[in-house]
Design an enzyme around this catalytic site. Sequence first.
Site, PDB file in Angstrom:
ATOM      1  N   THR A  47     -13.463  -7.376  -9.040  1.00  0.00           N
ATOM      2  CA  THR A  47     -13.963  -8.639  -9.574  1.00  0.00           C
ATOM      3  C   THR A  47     -13.582  -8.868 -11.035  1.00  0.00           C
ATOM      4  O   THR A  47     -13.522 -10.005 -11.491  1.00  0.00           O
ATOM      5  CB  THR A  47     -15.502  -8.719  -9.463  1.00  0.00           C
ATOM      6  OG1 THR A  47     -16.071  -7.622 -10.190  1.00  0.00           O
ATOM      7  CG2 THR A  47     -15.953  -8.675  -8.029  1.00  0.00           C
ATOM      8  N   ASP A  48     -13.324  -7.772 -11.771  1.00  0.00           N
ATOM      9  CA  ASP A  48     -13.153  -7.924 -13.219  1.00  0.00           C
ATOM     10  C   ASP A  48     -12.007  -8.865 -13.588  1.00  0.00           C
ATOM     11  O   ASP A  48     -12.126  -9.640 -14.539  1.00  0.00           O
ATOM     12  CB  ASP A  48     -12.935  -6.553 -13.888  1.00  0.00           C
ATOM     13  CG  ASP A  48     -14.224  -5.743 -13.936  1.00  0.00           C
ATOM     14  OD1 ASP A  48     -15.303  -6.335 -13.770  1.00  0.00           O
ATOM     15  OD2 ASP A  48     -14.140  -4.520 -14.146  1.00  0.00           O
ATOM     16  N   SER A  57      -9.464  -3.219 -10.869  1.00  0.00           N
ATOM     17  CA  SER A  57      -8.676  -4.392 -11.263  1.00  0.00           C
ATOM     18  C   SER A  57      -8.515  -4.516 -12.773  1.00  0.00           C
ATOM     19  O   SER A  57      -7.738  -5.336 -13.245  1.00  0.00           O
ATOM     20  CB  SER A  57      -9.271  -5.675 -10.678  1.00  0.00           C
ATOM     21  OG  SER A  57     -10.394  -6.097 -11.392  1.00  0.00           O
ATOM     22  N   SER A  58      -9.196  -3.683 -13.538  1.00  0.00           N
ATOM     23  CA  SER A  58      -8.934  -3.658 -14.984  1.00  0.00           C
ATOM     24  C   SER A  58      -7.501  -3.193 -15.260  1.00  0.00           C
ATOM     25  O   SER A  58      -6.983  -3.385 -16.355  1.00  0.00           O
ATOM     26  CB  SER A  58      -9.898  -2.716 -15.696  1.00  0.00           C
ATOM     27  OG  SER A  58     -11.205  -3.014 -15.311  1.00  0.00           O
ATOM     28  N   THR A  92     -11.295 -25.147 -24.567  1.00  0.00           N
ATOM     29  CA  THR A  92     -12.613 -25.014 -25.210  1.00  0.00           C
ATOM     30  C   THR A  92     -13.271 -23.677 -24.901  1.00  0.00           C
ATOM     31  O   THR A  92     -13.096 -23.117 -23.817  1.00  0.00           O
ATOM     32  CB  THR A  92     -13.557 -26.161 -24.796  1.00  0.00           C
ATOM     33  OG1 THR A  92     -14.842 -25.923 -25.387  1.00  0.00           O
ATOM     34  CG2 THR A  92     -13.723 -26.276 -23.295  1.00  0.00           C
ATOM     35  N   GLN A  93     -14.049 -23.197 -25.873  1.00  0.00           N
ATOM     36  CA  GLN A  93     -14.849 -21.985 -25.660  1.00  0.00           C
ATOM     37  C   GLN A  93     -16.061 -22.269 -24.778  1.00  0.00           C
ATOM     38  O   GLN A  93     -16.691 -21.339 -24.270  1.00  0.00           O
ATOM     39  CB  GLN A  93     -15.369 -21.450 -27.009  1.00  0.00           C
ATOM     40  CG  GLN A  93     -14.285 -20.946 -27.917  1.00  0.00           C
ATOM     41  CD  GLN A  93     -14.803 -20.515 -29.288  1.00  0.00           C
ATOM     42  OE1 GLN A  93     -15.998 -20.344 -29.481  1.00  0.00           O
ATOM     43  NE2 GLN A  93     -13.904 -20.348 -30.236  1.00  0.00           N
ATOM     44  N   CYS A  94     -16.415 -23.540 -24.614  1.00  0.00           N
ATOM     45  CA  CYS A  94     -17.564 -23.880 -23.762  1.00  0.00           C
ATOM     46  C   CYS A  94     -17.253 -23.509 -22.317  1.00  0.00           C
ATOM     47  O   CYS A  94     -16.104 -23.580 -21.888  1.00  0.00           O
ATOM     48  CB  CYS A  94     -17.859 -25.374 -23.828  1.00  0.00           C
ATOM     49  SG  CYS A  94     -18.362 -25.940 -25.440  1.00  0.00           S
ATOM     50  N   THR A 120     -14.338  -2.622  -6.457  1.00  0.00           N
ATOM     51  CA  THR A 120     -15.618  -2.020  -6.068  1.00  0.00           C
ATOM     52  C   THR A 120     -15.861  -2.071  -4.563  1.00  0.00           C
ATOM     53  O   THR A 120     -16.434  -1.148  -3.989  1.00  0.00           O
ATOM     54  CB  THR A 120     -16.772  -2.763  -6.792  1.00  0.00           C
ATOM     55  OG1 THR A 120     -16.624  -2.536  -8.182  1.00  0.00           O
ATOM     56  CG2 THR A 120     -18.132  -2.277  -6.351  1.00  0.00           C
TER      57      THR A 120
HETATM   58  N1  ASP Z   1     -14.127  -2.583 -12.124  1.00  0.00           N
HETATM   59  C1  ASP Z   1     -14.116  -3.157 -10.793  1.00  0.00           C
HETATM   60  C2  ASP Z   1     -12.791  -3.853 -10.583  1.00  0.00           C
HETATM   61  O1  ASP Z   1     -12.586  -4.897 -11.119  1.00  0.00           O
HETATM   62  C3  ASP Z   1     -15.251  -4.095 -10.647  1.00  0.00           C
HETATM   63  C4  ASP Z   1     -15.360  -4.787  -9.322  1.00  0.00           C
HETATM   64  O2  ASP Z   1     -14.563  -4.700  -8.416  1.00  0.00           O
HETATM   65  O3  ASP Z   1     -16.370  -5.476  -9.130  1.00  0.00           O
HETATM   66  O4  ASP Z   1     -11.956  -3.328  -9.897  1.00  0.00           O
END
Ligand code: ASP
Length: 351
Positions: free
Chosen positions: A97-98, A66-67, A286-288, A21
């Site tokens: 960020t993903d 990044s997905s 753990t899932q926590c 992003t």
């Molecule tokens: N979908 C974006 C990515 O991970 C989200 C981001 O950068 O915040 O590339």
Amino acid sequence: MRPNENNGRRSSILLIYTGGTIGMKIDPVLEALTPFDFSQILAEVPELAKYAYRIDSYTFAPLIDSSDVEPSLWVSLTGLIEEKYDMYDGFVILHGTDTMAYSASVLSFMLEGLTKPVIFTGSQLPIGTPRTDGKENLISSVEIAAAKDDDGHALVPEVCICFDNVLIRGNRSRKVNSDHFRAFRSENCPPLAEAGINIRYNTSLIRKPDSWNVQPTFHKTLDTRVSILKIHPGITPQVVRNILCGPETRAVIMETYGAGNAPSKEWFISIVREASEAGKIILNVTQCTAGSVNMDIYATGKSLKSAGVVNGYDCTTEAALAKLFYLLGTFDSNDTVKTCLEMDLRGEISK
Ligand code: ASP
């Protein structure tokens, strides 16, 4: 030592742009955010020129959301850092960020014995938008990547994420919020630094290399034959068997309840035992969001332990996946992998 001093020469930083992003803008045709040119990012942050740093850049092609990150990107990043290691004082990686927590986790294992900072950052809002968090994130990351102590050594020779004025260890990070600026947390390890008027470093927590004079080891072989089994009420024997006993799977991360507990039903434990005896490595996390696995407290945890399940302590799922990719890619022996899983290799678990 002030941030831009470096034994009389300018600090040098390599900015590596992978996408995300931070560098996206609306494509009028697609009506969706798509990545744009790196020079436009730098044009949005003229503040960087106020530092007396040499800042070079490297742009991956194609730029990605990044997905779409694949292990091949991690191998390329490691190869790039290896190639440029002697030429720069620190590295800043702009990344979506993903999956940033996954990439920062895996790089922490691929780069062994770091003597220089490798700082991941990105943003929740594109850098060209009025309230963007991208400028602050990028500026703080660059300053941290250049920071040295009085002996001229990097203050943070680790793989980290710098986001919303907080620096956290990469392999402790998790993306926890899809719309707040504080997108990442490190529940089981305090921040390594916090940026206010000054950047305050938590020096006692920051890991140091065994030797400042030895080159890091750059690991570029990953084995991705890992699955994740998230335990939930109502889970069926078929689902558990498919995941734990899948022929293509070498290791399974089992996300359990609380302190490492799973159903105590006979069918469940017998599938776990069968998988373990068939040579599958099963790692209990753990899932926590905070806290640690302890398989000695409850009967359900004890039966997992006796069925051969390995303790993941307070490892995040992201770091567990990264650690397994790295260990399976490095060692053929499952016993060696299991021994290393229970060791703290890069600050990823508290032991
Ligand atoms: N979908 C974006 C990515 O991970 C989200 C981001 O950068 O915040 O590339």
